[in-house]
Design an enzyme around this catalytic site. Structure first.
Site, PDB file in Angstrom:
ATOM      1  N   GLU A   1      43.482  47.592  43.951  1.00 52.93           N
ATOM      2  CA  GLU A   1      44.472  48.661  43.814  1.00 52.93           C
ATOM      3  C   GLU A   1      44.426  49.505  45.085  1.00 52.93           C
ATOM      4  O   GLU A   1      43.449  50.205  45.345  1.00 52.93           O
ATOM      5  CB  GLU A   1      44.160  49.517  42.589  1.00 52.93           C
ATOM      6  CG  GLU A   1      44.268  48.770  41.259  1.00 52.93           C
ATOM      7  CD  GLU A   1      45.703  48.653  40.777  1.00 52.93           C
ATOM      8  OE1 GLU A   1      46.610  49.194  41.433  1.00 52.93           O
ATOM      9  OE2 GLU A   1      45.918  48.019  39.727  1.00 52.93           O
TER      10      GLU A   1
ATOM     11  N   TYR B   1      44.400  43.132  29.761  1.00 53.88           N
ATOM     12  CA  TYR B   1      44.663  41.739  29.422  1.00 53.88           C
ATOM     13  C   TYR B   1      45.941  41.223  30.089  1.00 53.88           C
ATOM     14  O   TYR B   1      46.836  41.973  30.438  1.00 53.88           O
ATOM     15  CB  TYR B   1      44.815  41.590  27.901  1.00 53.88           C
ATOM     16  CG  TYR B   1      43.756  42.292  27.107  1.00 53.88           C
ATOM     17  CD1 TYR B   1      42.446  41.822  27.088  1.00 53.88           C
ATOM     18  CD2 TYR B   1      44.045  43.456  26.389  1.00 53.88           C
ATOM     19  CE1 TYR B   1      41.455  42.482  26.367  1.00 53.88           C
ATOM     20  CE2 TYR B   1      43.069  44.116  25.670  1.00 53.88           C
ATOM     21  CZ  TYR B   1      41.772  43.632  25.657  1.00 53.88           C
ATOM     22  OH  TYR B   1      40.798  44.287  24.959  1.00 53.88           O
TER      23      TYR B   1
END
Length: 205
Positions: A175, A156
């Site tokens: 990533e 979140y």
């Protein structure tokens, strides 16, 4: 930062058929969102937050209250090197500046580059539009990065999460690299080679 700066330099030099790619889109690059935090980490300290101890990756209005709940469950009680989401969404000048810039330009899609893991985070709690999945599959096709969904405290308050929910458009966190942060500079050539096809593919969407 080096990843996007190298990409900008290559595009400016006309590499990869850049003129044709850029004729079809407008590209904005923000090479470093957390300069103070980077400076702290460069001094040898394990530090992901900004200088005020707020993790900018959790400071956006994307189910932020659940990020706050998760940090309490993890024993995070205040500012520190990672995971503290701040006093309220966009409490930090860095995240507010990025959010304001996004609101002013209403991008068609965004990519946020983090390290590490070589994964593509493409959804946010089911809010991603249908084409997000198709775009992520295209990224998988041209790169070694694989689609994934974060869990736990990392789920979140992120920038791409906020973008997906606020604008109902595709957003991705990429990533890059493998290993322990901060990734050694010696890894950069390989990281760039593995990430470049994905960045070029994004210009075609």
């Amino acid at each position: 930062a080096k990843l996007l700066m190298q990409f900008a330099e290559d595009l400016a030099s006309g590499a990869y058929g850049a003129h044709e790619l850029l004729d079809g889109c407008t590209l904005y690059l923000v090479p470093m969102v957390n300069p103070d935090g980077v400076q702290i980490a460069a001094g040898g300290k394990r530090w992901q937050a900004n200088a005020r101890g707020v993790d900018l990756n959790h400071n956006y209005d994307a189910l932020w209250h659940l990020s706050k709940q998760s940090e309490r469950e993890a024993g995070i009680e205040g500012p520190g090197p990672t995971r503290f989401s701040g006093a309220y969404p966009e409490s930090e000048p860095e995240s507010r500046a990025v959010a304001d810039f996004t609101r002013q330009n209403a991008f068609d899609l965004v990519l946020a580059f983090h390290s590490q893991g070589e994964v593509i985070y493409w959804d946010f709690c089911g809010f991603a539009p249908d084409k997000s999945f198709a775009y992520a599959k295209r990224f998988e096709t041209v790169s070694p990065y694989r689609m994934d969904v974060p869990d736990g405290i990392a789920s979140y308050g992120g920038y791409k999460d906020w973008f997906i929910r606020a604008f109902k458009r595709p957003g991705f966190t990429i990533e890059v690299g493998l290993g322990e942060n901060p990734l050694p500079i010696e890894d950069f050539p390989q990281v760039y080679t593995r990430t470049l096809p994905l960045m070029l593919e994004a210009l075609k969407l």
